[in-house]
Scaffold this motif. Sequence first.
Motif, PDB file in Angstrom:
ATOM      1  N   TRP A   2       0.855  -1.194   0.000  1.00  0.00           N
ATOM      2  CA  TRP A   2       0.000   0.000   0.000  1.00  0.00           C
ATOM      3  C   TRP A   2       0.882   1.231   0.000  1.00  0.00           C
ATOM      4  CZ3 TRP A   2      -4.866   1.175  -0.929  1.00  0.00           C
ATOM      5  CH2 TRP A   2      -5.408   2.392  -0.487  1.00  0.00           C
ATOM      6  N   ASP A   3       0.731   2.071  -1.020  1.00  0.00           N
ATOM      7  CA  ASP A   3       1.542   3.277  -1.168  1.00  0.00           C
ATOM      8  C   ASP A   3       0.622   4.430  -1.563  1.00  0.00           C
ATOM      9  OD1 ASP A   3       3.317   5.296  -1.706  1.00  0.00           O
ATOM     10  OD2 ASP A   3       4.397   4.237  -3.288  1.00  0.00           O
ATOM     11  N   THR A   4       0.344   5.313  -0.618  1.00  0.00           N
ATOM     12  CA  THR A   4      -0.594   6.407  -0.882  1.00  0.00           C
ATOM     13  C   THR A   4      -0.051   7.406  -1.898  1.00  0.00           C
ATOM     14  OG1 THR A   4       0.272   7.628   1.031  1.00  0.00           O
ATOM     15  CG2 THR A   4      -1.674   6.229   1.382  1.00  0.00           C
ATOM     16  N   GLU A   5       1.251   7.388  -2.170  1.00  0.00           N
ATOM     17  CA  GLU A   5       1.842   8.307  -3.146  1.00  0.00           C
ATOM     18  C   GLU A   5       1.739   7.771  -4.576  1.00  0.00           C
ATOM     19  OE1 GLU A   5       2.913  11.290  -2.232  1.00  0.00           O
ATOM     20  OE2 GLU A   5       2.306  10.762  -0.190  1.00  0.00           O
ATOM     21  N   ALA A   6       1.417   6.497  -4.738  1.00  0.00           N
ATOM     22  CA  ALA A   6       1.359   5.890  -6.063  1.00  0.00           C
ATOM     23  C   ALA A   6       0.043   6.231  -6.754  1.00  0.00           C
ATOM     24  CB  ALA A   6       1.507   4.373  -5.952  1.00  0.00           C
ATOM     25  N   SER A  14      -1.844   4.163  -8.237  1.00  0.00           N
ATOM     26  CA  SER A  14      -2.756   3.140  -7.723  1.00  0.00           C
ATOM     27  C   SER A  14      -2.187   2.665  -6.388  1.00  0.00           C
ATOM     28  CB  SER A  14      -2.871   1.974  -8.715  1.00  0.00           C
ATOM     29  OG  SER A  14      -3.722   0.967  -8.218  1.00  0.00           O
ATOM     30  N   PRO A  15      -2.716   3.156  -5.270  1.00  0.00           N
ATOM     31  CA  PRO A  15      -2.105   2.861  -3.962  1.00  0.00           C
ATOM     32  C   PRO A  15      -1.972   1.374  -3.652  1.00  0.00           C
ATOM     33  CG  PRO A  15      -3.685   4.648  -3.771  1.00  0.00           C
ATOM     34  CD  PRO A  15      -3.851   4.086  -5.149  1.00  0.00           C
ATOM     35  N   ALA A  16      -2.950   0.558  -4.068  1.00  0.00           N
ATOM     36  CA  ALA A  16      -2.899  -0.879  -3.775  1.00  0.00           C
ATOM     37  C   ALA A  16      -2.094  -1.606  -4.847  1.00  0.00           C
ATOM     38  CB  ALA A  16      -4.308  -1.450  -3.705  1.00  0.00           C
ATOM     39  N   LEU A  17      -1.057  -2.324  -4.434  1.00  0.00           N
ATOM     40  CA  LEU A  17      -0.276  -3.123  -5.380  1.00  0.00           C
ATOM     41  C   LEU A  17      -1.102  -4.272  -5.941  1.00  0.00           C
ATOM     42  CD1 LEU A  17       2.501  -3.833  -6.665  1.00  0.00           C
ATOM     43  CD2 LEU A  17       2.957  -5.213  -4.622  1.00  0.00           C
ATOM     44  N   LEU A  18      -1.934  -4.874  -5.085  1.00  0.00           N
ATOM     45  CA  LEU A  18      -2.721  -6.037  -5.479  1.00  0.00           C
ATOM     46  C   LEU A  18      -4.181  -5.632  -5.625  1.00  0.00           C
ATOM     47  CD1 LEU A  18      -1.109  -8.711  -3.128  1.00  0.00           C
ATOM     48  CD2 LEU A  18      -0.386  -7.966  -5.410  1.00  0.00           C
ATOM     49  N   ARG A  19      -4.624  -5.527  -6.875  1.00  0.00           N
ATOM     50  CA  ARG A  19      -5.988  -5.098  -7.190  1.00  0.00           C
ATOM     51  C   ARG A  19      -6.762  -6.265  -7.797  1.00  0.00           C
ATOM     52  NH1 ARG A  19      -2.271  -2.117  -9.036  1.00  0.00           N
ATOM     53  NH2 ARG A  19      -2.602  -2.759 -11.195  1.00  0.00           N
TER      54      ARG A  19
END
Length: 206
Positions: free
Chosen positions: A183-187, A189-194
Motif C-alpha cells: 500500500w503506497d498512498t503516493e502511487a 494506484s495505492p494498492a499493489l494487489l488489485r
Amino acid sequence: MNGRVIGYGDSALLVEFGSLDDVLGMLPALQRTRPPGVLDLVPAARTIAIVLDPHVLSPASASGWVERTVPEPAETADEEVVELPVRYDGEDLAEVAGLLGITPAEVVERHSASRWRVAFGGFAPGFAYLVTDHDGLVVPRRATPRTAVPAGSVGLAGEFSGVYPRSSPGGWQLIGRTDAALWDTEADSPALLRPGVVVRFRAVTA
C-alpha cells in the motif's frame, strides 16, 4: 448472467452471485464493457457493488447493462502479474503442514508453485484476498487470533491466501513474510494487489 441485480440506494447496484467463481467470471466482463457513468466496481466474495453517477447512467439502465453482460474467463493474455519474494519462515508453517498432512517444504512448494489471483480487497487498505485453482492449501483460521501480525506477513485462511500490508490484529495462519510494499498512498494506484491481478510467490532465503 448468473446473478441477481438489486438496488443499493440511489446511486449504486448490488449484484449477488452464488459463488466466488461467478464473481471472478463476471468482473472482467463488467470491467471491459463498463459504460460512462459507472464510477467503480467493488467485488467481494459473493457480490459486486456497482457505484454510479445517476446523472450519467440511471440505475435502471445500469441494471440492463449488467443483465446483458456475459461472463468471461478471468485469464486473459494481457493480465497483470505481480511477483512477491517470500521468506517462508512463518510462525504457523509447521502447524499448517500438520493440518494438511504434508511437510513444511511441501507447503512452501504448493504455495509458491500456485497461480494466485486477487479476488477482492478488504479488511485493511491494500489487503487482497487471493484464490487459486486447487484446494491443496485450505486450512482454518487460528483458533486464537494474534493481537498484532507484522506487516508483510503471508498467510492462509480457508480458501484464501493474503499478505498483511501493515501491522494489525489477525487470525490467519502465517507461513512467511515479504518486504514488498502493498500500500503506497503516493502511487497512482495505492494498492499493489488489485482485483484481477495475478500473484506469484517466489521463495527466497534472505
